[in-house]
Motif scaffolding. Structure first.
Motif, short mmCIF file in Angstrom:
data_model
loop_
_atom_site.label_atom_id
_atom_site.label_comp_id
_atom_site.label_asym_id
_atom_site.label_seq_id
_atom_site.Cartn_x
_atom_site.Cartn_y
_atom_site.Cartn_z
N LYS A 1 0.82 -1.22 0.00
CA LYS A 1 0.00 0.00 0.00
C LYS A 1 0.86 1.27 0.00
O LYS A 1 0.46 2.30 0.49
CB LYS A 1 -0.99 0.00 1.16
CG LYS A 1 -1.95 -1.20 1.10
CD LYS A 1 -3.11 -1.02 2.02
CE LYS A 1 -3.98 -2.23 2.11
NZ LYS A 1 -4.69 -2.64 0.96
N GLU B 1 3.05 -0.86 -8.01
CA GLU B 1 2.83 -0.05 -9.22
C GLU B 1 4.15 0.39 -9.83
O GLU B 1 4.33 0.36 -11.05
CB GLU B 1 1.99 1.18 -8.88
CG GLU B 1 0.56 0.86 -8.55
CD GLU B 1 -0.23 2.10 -8.16
OE1 GLU B 1 0.09 3.21 -8.64
OE2 GLU B 1 -1.17 1.95 -7.36
N TYR B 2 5.07 0.79 -8.97
CA TYR B 2 6.38 1.23 -9.44
C TYR B 2 7.13 0.09 -10.13
O TYR B 2 7.74 0.28 -11.18
CB TYR B 2 7.17 1.80 -8.26
CG TYR B 2 8.46 2.46 -8.64
CD1 TYR B 2 8.47 3.67 -9.33
CD2 TYR B 2 9.68 1.88 -8.32
CE1 TYR B 2 9.66 4.28 -9.69
CE2 TYR B 2 10.88 2.48 -8.67
CZ TYR B 2 10.86 3.68 -9.36
OH TYR B 2 12.04 4.27 -9.71
N TRP C 1 -6.82 -4.64 -9.81
CA TRP C 1 -5.67 -3.76 -9.59
C TRP C 1 -4.89 -3.59 -10.88
O TRP C 1 -4.53 -2.47 -11.26
CB TRP C 1 -4.79 -4.34 -8.48
CG TRP C 1 -3.59 -3.53 -8.13
CD1 TRP C 1 -3.55 -2.41 -7.35
CD2 TRP C 1 -2.24 -3.77 -8.55
NE1 TRP C 1 -2.26 -1.94 -7.25
CE2 TRP C 1 -1.44 -2.76 -7.98
CE3 TRP C 1 -1.64 -4.75 -9.34
CZ2 TRP C 1 -0.06 -2.70 -8.17
CZ3 TRP C 1 -0.27 -4.69 -9.54
CH2 TRP C 1 0.52 -3.67 -8.96
N LYS D 1 2.56 1.90 -3.07
CA LYS D 1 2.73 2.02 -4.52
C LYS D 1 4.00 1.37 -5.05
O LYS D 1 4.42 1.61 -6.18
CB LYS D 1 2.61 3.46 -4.97
CG LYS D 1 1.25 4.07 -4.63
CD LYS D 1 0.99 5.31 -5.42
CE LYS D 1 -0.35 5.92 -5.04
NZ LYS D 1 -1.47 5.28 -5.70
#
Length: 152
Positions: A91, A96-97, A126, A93
């Motif tokens: 949580k 995502e990175y 997601w 990111k």
């Protein structure tokens, strides 16, 4: 400080344990995971693995790029696989990175699309937020999988 770097022999055992705990079937061994990772020590061709480091010292996440990681679908290449972030770092990111980094690396290697599969019944949502789309479903070891694709 945070950074992403190639997997090195120094961290093979750590990542192998993550694989064993989070992605593997009951009959998988740590030795098998380590062997798989040693095949991903490349820096200029597939297959490769990357680590996300927190404070430049401790790896807290990983992602792999594989020529193919989707059994029964060898034409779906390349694949982003084994995305993992240690629980206490989620949580933030980092996932995502790592996905964005993997996509950028594949673009630099000359690819136009990437593929992955999910076994978790909800994680596809997601990935869809990150621009991936479901292109099919199948089963792997009696587990339902969703096959996803994205443009790079």
């Amino acid at each position: 400080m945070q950074k992403i770097d190639y997997l090195s022999e120094k961290f093979v055992s750590t990542v192998a344990q993550w694989y064993l705990d989070n992605f593997s079937r009951d009959d998988t061994t740590i030795e098998y995971c380590e062997k798989k990772l040693r095949n991903r020590l490349n820096i200029d061709k597939l297959d490769m693995c990357f680590l996300y480091f927190c404070n430049d010292v401790m790896p807290v996440g990983t992602v792999s790029l594989a020529a193919n990681d989707i059994p029964k679908h060898p034409k779906l290449t390349p694949c982003i696989s084994n995305l993992f972030v240690a629980e206490k770092f989620r949580k933030q990111k980092i996932g995502e990175y790592l996905v964005a980094f993997a996509k950028q690396k594949l673009r630099k290697l000359g690819f136009e699309k990437a593929y992955l599969y999910t076994t978790n019944p909800t994680i596809h949502v997601w990935y869809e937020k990150l621009g991936w789309k479901i292109i099919g479903e199948d089963s792997l070891f009696d587990i339902r999988i969703r096959i996803m694709e994205t443009k790079l």
